[in-house]
Design an enzyme around this catalytic site. Structure first.
Site, PDB file in Angstrom:
ATOM      1  N   HIS A  44       0.798  -1.160   0.154  1.00  0.00           N
ATOM      2  CA  HIS A  44      -0.207  -0.172   0.162  1.00  0.00           C
ATOM      3  C   HIS A  44       1.098   1.523   0.042  1.00  0.00           C
ATOM      4  O   HIS A  44       1.801   1.181   0.712  1.00  0.00           O
ATOM      5  CB  HIS A  44      -1.008  -0.067   1.100  1.00  0.00           C
TER       6      HIS A  44
ATOM      7  N   ASP B 270      -0.164   4.193   1.218  1.00  0.00           N
ATOM      8  CA  ASP B 270      -0.119   5.286   2.260  1.00  0.00           C
ATOM      9  C   ASP B 270       0.622   5.061   3.693  1.00  0.00           C
ATOM     10  O   ASP B 270       1.048   3.742   3.707  1.00  0.00           O
ATOM     11  CB  ASP B 270      -1.846   5.308   2.745  1.00  0.00           C
TER      12      ASP B 270
ATOM     13  N   ASP C 119       6.629   0.887   6.433  1.00  0.00           N
ATOM     14  CA  ASP C 119       5.176   0.275   6.405  1.00  0.00           C
ATOM     15  C   ASP C 119       4.215   1.185   5.474  1.00  0.00           C
ATOM     16  O   ASP C 119       3.765   2.194   6.090  1.00  0.00           O
ATOM     17  CB  ASP C 119       4.613   0.296   7.844  1.00  0.00           C
TER      18      ASP C 119
ATOM     19  N   GLU D  21      -4.804   1.772   3.203  1.00  0.00           N
ATOM     20  CA  GLU D  21      -4.743   0.651   3.981  1.00  0.00           C
ATOM     21  C   GLU D  21      -4.854   0.976   5.294  1.00  0.00           C
ATOM     22  O   GLU D  21      -5.136   0.322   6.301  1.00  0.00           O
ATOM     23  CB  GLU D  21      -3.369  -0.052   3.391  1.00  0.00           C
ATOM     24  N   GLU D  22      -4.041   1.947   6.017  1.00  0.00           N
ATOM     25  CA  GLU D  22      -3.586   2.346   7.141  1.00  0.00           C
ATOM     26  C   GLU D  22      -5.137   2.714   7.992  1.00  0.00           C
ATOM     27  O   GLU D  22      -5.106   2.718   9.114  1.00  0.00           O
ATOM     28  CB  GLU D  22      -2.666   3.329   7.527  1.00  0.00           C
TER      29      GLU D  22
ATOM     30  N   ASP E 294       3.870  -6.584   3.282  1.00  0.00           N
ATOM     31  CA  ASP E 294       3.381  -5.682   4.419  1.00  0.00           C
ATOM     32  C   ASP E 294       3.681  -6.371   5.697  1.00  0.00           C
ATOM     33  O   ASP E 294       3.148  -6.176   6.644  1.00  0.00           O
ATOM     34  CB  ASP E 294       1.862  -5.450   4.183  1.00  0.00           C
TER      35      ASP E 294
ATOM     36  N   HIS F 179       4.420   2.835  13.300  1.00  0.00           N
ATOM     37  CA  HIS F 179       3.388   3.641  13.401  1.00  0.00           C
ATOM     38  C   HIS F 179       3.978   4.637  14.612  1.00  0.00           C
ATOM     39  O   HIS F 179       2.802   5.124  15.120  1.00  0.00           O
ATOM     40  CB  HIS F 179       2.065   2.885  13.832  1.00  0.00           C
TER      41      HIS F 179
END
Length: 481
Positions: free
Chosen positions: A77, A79, A116, A146-147, A170, A455
Site C-alpha cells: 500500500h 499510504d 510500512d 490501507e492504514e 506488508d 506507527h
C-alpha cells in the site's frame, strides 16, 4: 546532491524508497504518490491502471522461460501513518521525510518513516524497472488508504486482477512467512456535548499525558504498553477533588496506540495545589504500573484558559466512556501459542464544538468475537445516550494450510538461507483477506524485512534485513514455473 540512502544495498530499492519519501502520502492524501506511480509505469511502457480510488495496477510480462508460469502479484500500500513528536515541525501534507541512517537502521527524524509500507512499493518498482531479473508475469498492485480502513482494497474491482499468487510485502519480521491475519473494523462512539458556564472563582488547568512508546495497535497490543487515552480516563476518575471538565482529546490514528492525551479542567483557585498533588500521586501509580513497558511516562500540569465546561452529568458520561470502553487484548488464541485472537485499541478521542468522538480499532481472527466486542461498545454507547457506528469492516484472512504458494516460499527460504522459516499468523490487518475474496482460486503469503516501532516517530528499518528480504523475493520469483 547526494541522496541519504545512495550507498545502501540493494541500491535500486533504496533509490525508490528515498524518492517516495519525498512525496507526502498520508492516508487520504495519496493523489500525488498515485500519480507518481502511474507515470512511473507508463514511462516504462508497461500496462498501467489507475482506478477512480487511486489504486495502481502495473503489469510486466514474464521474462524468457517463464511465459507459462502463473501470474504473480507483488502487493503493498502507498499510504503511511503520519505520526510526529510534539516538538517536531513537520507538515505531512507537503513536507518530505528527513531520512537518516544510524547503526544500520533507517529513520525519519521526528516522524514516522513510512517503511510500512513504502518498502513494498520500492521493491515492486525495482522489479518493474530491472530487466535482468527472472520472473513470471508480474502484477504490481499498490492500494490506497490501507492504514485508515483499507478502503482502497475494499473498492478494488477484482475483475481487473489476474494473478494466481499474491506476495504481500506488508510484514515486519524477517524469517517469518505469514499465512493468516485478523479481520477488523473501526468503531466510533459519539457523545453530544452538554455545556454550562464556569463559575467565577475557578481557574483552568491543562493536564498532558505524554512520553509513552505507543506502537502498532495490532502488532504491539500484546506488549501491554500504556494507552494515553485510557490513562487519561483513569486519571479523571481518580481525582477526588471537585473539578469541572472542559475539554478532552488524545491520539491521532485508531491503528496507533496513543502516546499523548490531554484535557482541561477547572478547579477552585484554592484547590490548585491539592489537584497538582493528586495528579503527582496518580503519575507515580502509572509509572509503577508501566515501569517496564513505558518508563518515559510523564504527566504535566499547566495553566489554561476556560470559558465553559461540561455539565456534571455530561462529565460523568465522558468518564464512564473512557473507563468502560473495551481496550487492549480481549482473548488469546488457544490454537496458536502467543497469538492475540481479539483486541481493541481506543486510539483517538476528538473534542469538537458539539460532540466527543471515541474511535477504536477492533481486530479479531474470529468474526464472532469481533462482533461481540462491537456489540459491547454499542451497548455502552447506548447507555450513555450516544451514537455508535461501525466503519471499514474487513474480513480475516483464513489459513489455507499446505497451499502450493506456501510450499514454494518455504523451499525458496531453505534454499537461500539453509534454515526453515517460521510459519505464523498475525494479529494485524493485512489486505490479503480482502484481495482473496475478490480473486477466485488465488493464494497468498506475506513477508517483509525487520521494522521496529512501526506507527511511531521512532519507526526504523533494518538495512541488512531489507537486502535479505529482497534476495528472498527474487528467489521466490525465480522458483515459480
Amino acid at each position: 546532491m547526494k541522496r541519504v540512502l545512495q550507498d545502501l544495498k540493494p541500491q535500486s530499492v533504496f533509490k525508490y524508497f528515498e524518492e517516495i519519501s519525498q512525496i507526502p502520502r498520508g492516508s487520504g492524501n495519496e493523489k500525488e504518490i498515485s500519480n507518481y506511480l502511474k507515470k512511473f509505469g507508463e514511462d516504462l511502457g508497461l500496462e498501467t491502471i489507475q482506478d477512480e480510488y487511486l489504486n495502481i495496477i502495473i503489469r510486466k510480462p514474464a521474462t524468457k522461460g517463464y511465459e507459462n508460469a502463473p501470474c504473480v502479484m507483488i502487493q503493498g500500500h502507498m499510504d503511511m501513518v503520519c505520526e510526529k513528536n510534539k516538538d517536531t515541525d513537520h507538515d505531512f501534507t507537503k513536507d518530505p521525510l528527513k531520512l537518516r541512517v544510524e547503526d544500520g537502521m533507517i529513520y525519519a527524524t521526528g516522524t514516522t518513516l513510512g517503511a510500512d509500507n513504502g518498502i513494498a512499493v520500492a521493491m515492486g518498482m525495482a522489479i518493474l524497472s530491472d530487466n535482468s531479473i527472472e520472473h513470471p508475469e508480474i502484477e504490481f498492485l499498490v492500494t490506497v488508504d490501507e492504514e485508515a480502513g483499507m478502503s482502497g482494497a475494499m473498492n478494488l474491482d477484482g475483475s481487473q486482477l489476474k494473478a494466481k499468487y499474491i506476495l504481500n510485502l506488508d510484514s515486519e519480521e524477517e524469517g517469518y512467512i505469514l499465512v493468516s491475519c485478523a479481520g477488523g473494523a473501526t468503531a466510533k462512539s459519539t457523545l453530544p456535548i452538554e455545556y454550562t458556564n464556569i463559575s467565577g472563582d475557578k481557574v483552568g488547568l491543562a493536564i498532558d499525558i505524554k512520553g509513552l512508546l505507543g506502537g502498532h495497535s495490532g502488532m504491539d497490543i500484546i506488549k501491554q504498553r500504556g494507552n494515553s487515552n485510557k490513562l487519561l480516563g483513569r486519571l479523571l476518575n481518580l481525582l477526588s477533588i471537585d473539578y469541572d471538565l472542559a475539554k478532552v482529546s488524545g491520539g491521532s490514528k485508531n491503528n496507533a496506540i496513543p502516546r499523548e492525551s490531554e484535557c482541561i479542567i477547572a478547579v477552585n483557585k484554592n484547590s490548585v495545589d491539592e489537584v497538582k498533588k493528586q495528579i503527582s500521586d496518580i503519575e507515580k501509580i502509572f509509572k509503577n504500573e508501566l515501569k517496564t513497558s513505558d518508563p518515559g511516562l510523564v504527566i504535566e500540569v499547566s495553566e489554561a484558559h476556560v470559558e465553559k465546561v461540561f455539565t456534571p452529568e455530561f462529565k460523568d458520561k465522558v468518564i464512564k466512556m473512557y473507563n468502560l470502553m473495551p481496550n487492549g487484548v480481549q482473548t488469546m488464541s488457544m490454537d496458536i501459542e502467543g497469538l492475540v485472537e481479539s483486541s481493541t485499541n481506543l486510539g483517538v478521542v476528538v473534542n469538537s464544538d458539539n460532540d466527543i468522538l471515541f474511535e477504536s480499532a477492533v481486530r479479531s481472527s474470529v468474526s464472532t468475537l469481533k462482533d461481540d466486542i462491537l456489540n459491547r461498545m454499542d451497548l455502552l454507547t447506548q447507555s450513555l445516550k450516544g451514537d455508535f457506528k461501525v466503519e471499514s469492516s474487513y474480513p480475516a484472512w483464513e489459513y489455507a494450510k499446505g497451499s502450493k504458494l506456501e510450499e514454494i516460499c518455504i523451499e525458496a527460504y531453505e534454499k537461500l538461507t539453509g534454515k526453515k522459516p517460521t510459519i505464523m499468523a498475525l494479529h494485524a490487518g493485512l489486505e490479503c483477506g480482502l484481495l482473496l475474496s475478490k480473486m477466485n482460486g488465488a493464494e497468498a503469503i506475506s513477508f517483509g524485512p525487520d521494522m521496529f516501532d512501526v506507527h511511531t516517530p521512532n519507526e526504523h528499518l533494518d538495512v541488512k534485513s531489507t537486502e535479505n528480504t529482497w534476495d528472498y523475493l527474487l528467489t521466490i520469483l525465480k522458483s515459480i514455473h
